[in-house]
Write a protein that holds these residues in place. Structure first.
Motif, PDB file in Angstrom:
ATOM      1  N   GLN A  56       0.782  -1.226   0.052  1.00 25.78           N
ATOM      2  CA  GLN A  56      -0.068  -0.025  -0.001  1.00 25.78           C
ATOM      3  C   GLN A  56       0.822   1.345  -0.108  1.00 25.78           C
ATOM      4  O   GLN A  56       0.338   2.296  -0.048  1.00 25.78           O
ATOM      5  N   GLY A  57       2.206   1.081   0.002  1.00 26.98           N
ATOM      6  CA  GLY A  57       3.017   2.113  -0.247  1.00 26.98           C
ATOM      7  C   GLY A  57       3.652   2.627   1.227  1.00 26.98           C
ATOM      8  O   GLY A  57       4.027   4.052   1.240  1.00 26.98           O
ATOM      9  N   ASP A  82      10.892   2.296 -10.813  1.00 25.58           N
ATOM     10  CA  ASP A  82      11.205   1.992  -9.328  1.00 25.58           C
ATOM     11  C   ASP A  82       9.954   1.616  -8.813  1.00 25.58           C
ATOM     12  O   ASP A  82      10.004   0.407  -7.971  1.00 25.58           O
ATOM     13  N   VAL A  83       8.729   1.857  -8.959  1.00 26.18           N
ATOM     14  CA  VAL A  83       7.681   1.509  -8.393  1.00 26.18           C
ATOM     15  C   VAL A  83       7.302   0.134  -8.983  1.00 26.18           C
ATOM     16  O   VAL A  83       6.883  -0.810  -8.113  1.00 26.18           O
ATOM     17  N   LEU A  84       7.480   0.119 -10.246  1.00 24.29           N
ATOM     18  CA  LEU A  84       7.168  -1.413 -10.742  1.00 24.29           C
ATOM     19  C   LEU A  84       7.886  -2.429 -10.353  1.00 24.29           C
ATOM     20  O   LEU A  84       7.610  -3.647  -9.880  1.00 24.29           O
ATOM     21  N   ASN A  85       9.366  -1.998 -10.022  1.00 25.67           N
ATOM     22  CA  ASN A  85      10.433  -2.950  -9.780  1.00 25.67           C
ATOM     23  C   ASN A  85      10.132  -3.491  -8.264  1.00 25.67           C
ATOM     24  O   ASN A  85      10.257  -4.572  -7.829  1.00 25.67           O
ATOM     25  N   ALA A  86       9.550  -2.087  -7.662  1.00 22.51           N
ATOM     26  CA  ALA A  86       9.474  -2.818  -5.960  1.00 22.51           C
ATOM     27  C   ALA A  86       7.937  -3.284  -5.932  1.00 22.51           C
ATOM     28  O   ALA A  86       8.108  -4.420  -5.187  1.00 22.51           O
ATOM     29  N   LEU A  87       7.205  -3.198  -6.469  1.00 23.77           N
ATOM     30  CA  LEU A  87       5.845  -3.934  -6.474  1.00 23.77           C
ATOM     31  C   LEU A  87       6.080  -5.113  -6.900  1.00 23.77           C
ATOM     32  O   LEU A  87       5.598  -6.358  -6.532  1.00 23.77           O
ATOM     33  N   GLY A  88       7.001  -5.527  -8.144  1.00 27.34           N
ATOM     34  CA  GLY A  88       7.038  -6.708  -8.835  1.00 27.34           C
ATOM     35  C   GLY A  88       7.721  -7.648  -7.404  1.00 27.34           C
ATOM     36  O   GLY A  88       7.406  -8.834  -7.463  1.00 27.34           O
ATOM     37  N   ASP A  89       8.707  -6.964  -7.034  1.00 22.78           N
ATOM     38  CA  ASP A  89       9.496  -7.846  -5.827  1.00 22.78           C
ATOM     39  C   ASP A  89       8.322  -8.463  -4.624  1.00 22.78           C
ATOM     40  O   ASP A  89       8.896  -9.389  -3.977  1.00 22.78           O
ATOM     41  N   ASN A 101      -5.582  -6.511  -4.455  1.00 23.61           N
ATOM     42  CA  ASN A 101      -6.302  -5.460  -4.495  1.00 23.61           C
ATOM     43  C   ASN A 101      -5.479  -4.380  -4.020  1.00 23.61           C
ATOM     44  O   ASN A 101      -5.368  -3.302  -4.278  1.00 23.61           O
ATOM     45  N   HIS A 102      -4.633  -4.433  -2.804  1.00 22.33           N
ATOM     46  CA  HIS A 102      -3.797  -3.578  -2.310  1.00 22.33           C
ATOM     47  C   HIS A 102      -2.564  -3.157  -3.531  1.00 22.33           C
ATOM     48  O   HIS A 102      -2.207  -1.958  -3.746  1.00 22.33           O
ATOM     49  N   LEU A 103      -2.129  -4.052  -3.956  1.00 21.00           N
ATOM     50  CA  LEU A 103      -1.085  -3.785  -5.347  1.00 21.00           C
ATOM     51  C   LEU A 103      -2.052  -3.226  -6.219  1.00 21.00           C
ATOM     52  O   LEU A 103      -1.400  -2.162  -6.841  1.00 21.00           O
ATOM     53  N   GLN A 105      -4.490  -1.115  -5.923  1.00 22.45           N
ATOM     54  CA  GLN A 105      -4.623   0.245  -5.320  1.00 22.45           C
ATOM     55  C   GLN A 105      -3.120   1.038  -5.332  1.00 22.45           C
ATOM     56  O   GLN A 105      -3.256   2.412  -6.025  1.00 22.45           O
ATOM     57  N   ASN A 106      -2.341   0.294  -5.482  1.00 19.77           N
ATOM     58  CA  ASN A 106      -1.075   1.245  -5.442  1.00 19.77           C
ATOM     59  C   ASN A 106      -0.699   1.549  -6.699  1.00 19.77           C
ATOM     60  O   ASN A 106      -0.052   2.521  -7.052  1.00 19.77           O
ATOM     61  N   LEU A 107      -0.697   0.653  -7.625  1.00 19.39           N
ATOM     62  CA  LEU A 107      -0.712   0.860  -9.066  1.00 19.39           C
ATOM     63  C   LEU A 107      -1.393   1.960  -9.534  1.00 19.39           C
ATOM     64  O   LEU A 107      -1.118   2.748 -10.378  1.00 19.39           O
ATOM     65  N   TYR A 108      -2.643   1.980  -9.326  1.00 18.70           N
ATOM     66  CA  TYR A 108      -3.650   3.252  -9.284  1.00 18.70           C
ATOM     67  C   TYR A 108      -3.050   4.500  -9.107  1.00 18.70           C
ATOM     68  O   TYR A 108      -3.179   5.607  -9.582  1.00 18.70           O
ATOM     69  N   GLU A 109      -2.794   4.495  -7.676  1.00 20.96           N
ATOM     70  CA  GLU A 109      -2.420   5.883  -7.030  1.00 20.96           C
ATOM     71  C   GLU A 109      -0.995   6.193  -7.558  1.00 20.96           C
ATOM     72  O   GLU A 109      -0.916   7.505  -7.533  1.00 20.96           O
ATOM     73  N   ASN A 110      -0.206   5.370  -7.951  1.00 20.09           N
ATOM     74  CA  ASN A 110       1.053   5.691  -8.833  1.00 20.09           C
ATOM     75  C   ASN A 110       0.674   6.226 -10.189  1.00 20.09           C
ATOM     76  O   ASN A 110       1.651   6.371 -10.877  1.00 20.09           O
TER      77      ASN A 110
END
Length: 155
Positions: A56-57, A82-89, A101-103, A105-110
């Motif tokens: 969720q960041g 950076d966002v994509l790499n961090a979320l992918g990890d 859904n949290h992920l 939401q984070n993609l949407y917020e970014n």
């Protein structure tokens, strides 16, 4: 009782997010927040563990003991990659609906996906989307999320 706990969790989350809106970091003492909201300290743990995750960041640090604290920091990733790499990890081998859904939401917020894309992906990851003979929906959900994030890197 569950509804009351849910409302209390919402209030605590809202309070902490308001503080984080003003500052990128908040440092709290669990017992002080529990006293402020007239709840048990474990309620504070619940809110932090479920609503302030890296997906969720947020990054959470804690120090136990008499001078202990819980520090919550909003993660500001530098750019899309950076966002994509961090979320992918962060995508586990098995991904629950909630984590997915949290992920999203984070993609949407970014601003990496639109609200409609997030809603469509969320629908695709719902439990009842998978046929009953699918042995591990959480693994399929994880693979779908990994593919989505990888695809976003190359658009």
């Amino acid at each position: 009782m569950q509804n009351q706990n849910q409302n209390m969790s919402d209030l605590i989350e809202s309070y902490l997010k308001n503080v984080l809106h003003k500052n990128e970091t908040v440092e709290i003492r669990r017992s002080e927040i529990a006293d402020q909201f007239n709840c048990v300290p474990s309620q504070i743990n619940y809110v932090i563990n479920t609503r302030f995750t890296i997906q969720q960041g947020y990054v959470v640090e804690s120090k136990r003991g008499g001078g202990g604290y819980i520090r919550i920091m909003k993660v500001n990733l530098v750019d899309e990659m950076d966002v994509l790499n961090a979320l992918g990890d962060l995508v586990p081998e098995e991904l629950s609906e909630r984590e997915g859904n949290h992920l999203l939401q984070n993609l949407y917020e970014n601003k990496l996906i639109t609200k409609r894309e997030a809603q469509m992906m969320s629908l695709m990851m719902e439990k009842d989307t998978f046929p009953s003979n699918v042995k591990n929906a959480a693994e399929v959900r994880s693979n779908m999320m990994k593919k989505l994030i990888d695809n976003l890197k190359y658009r």
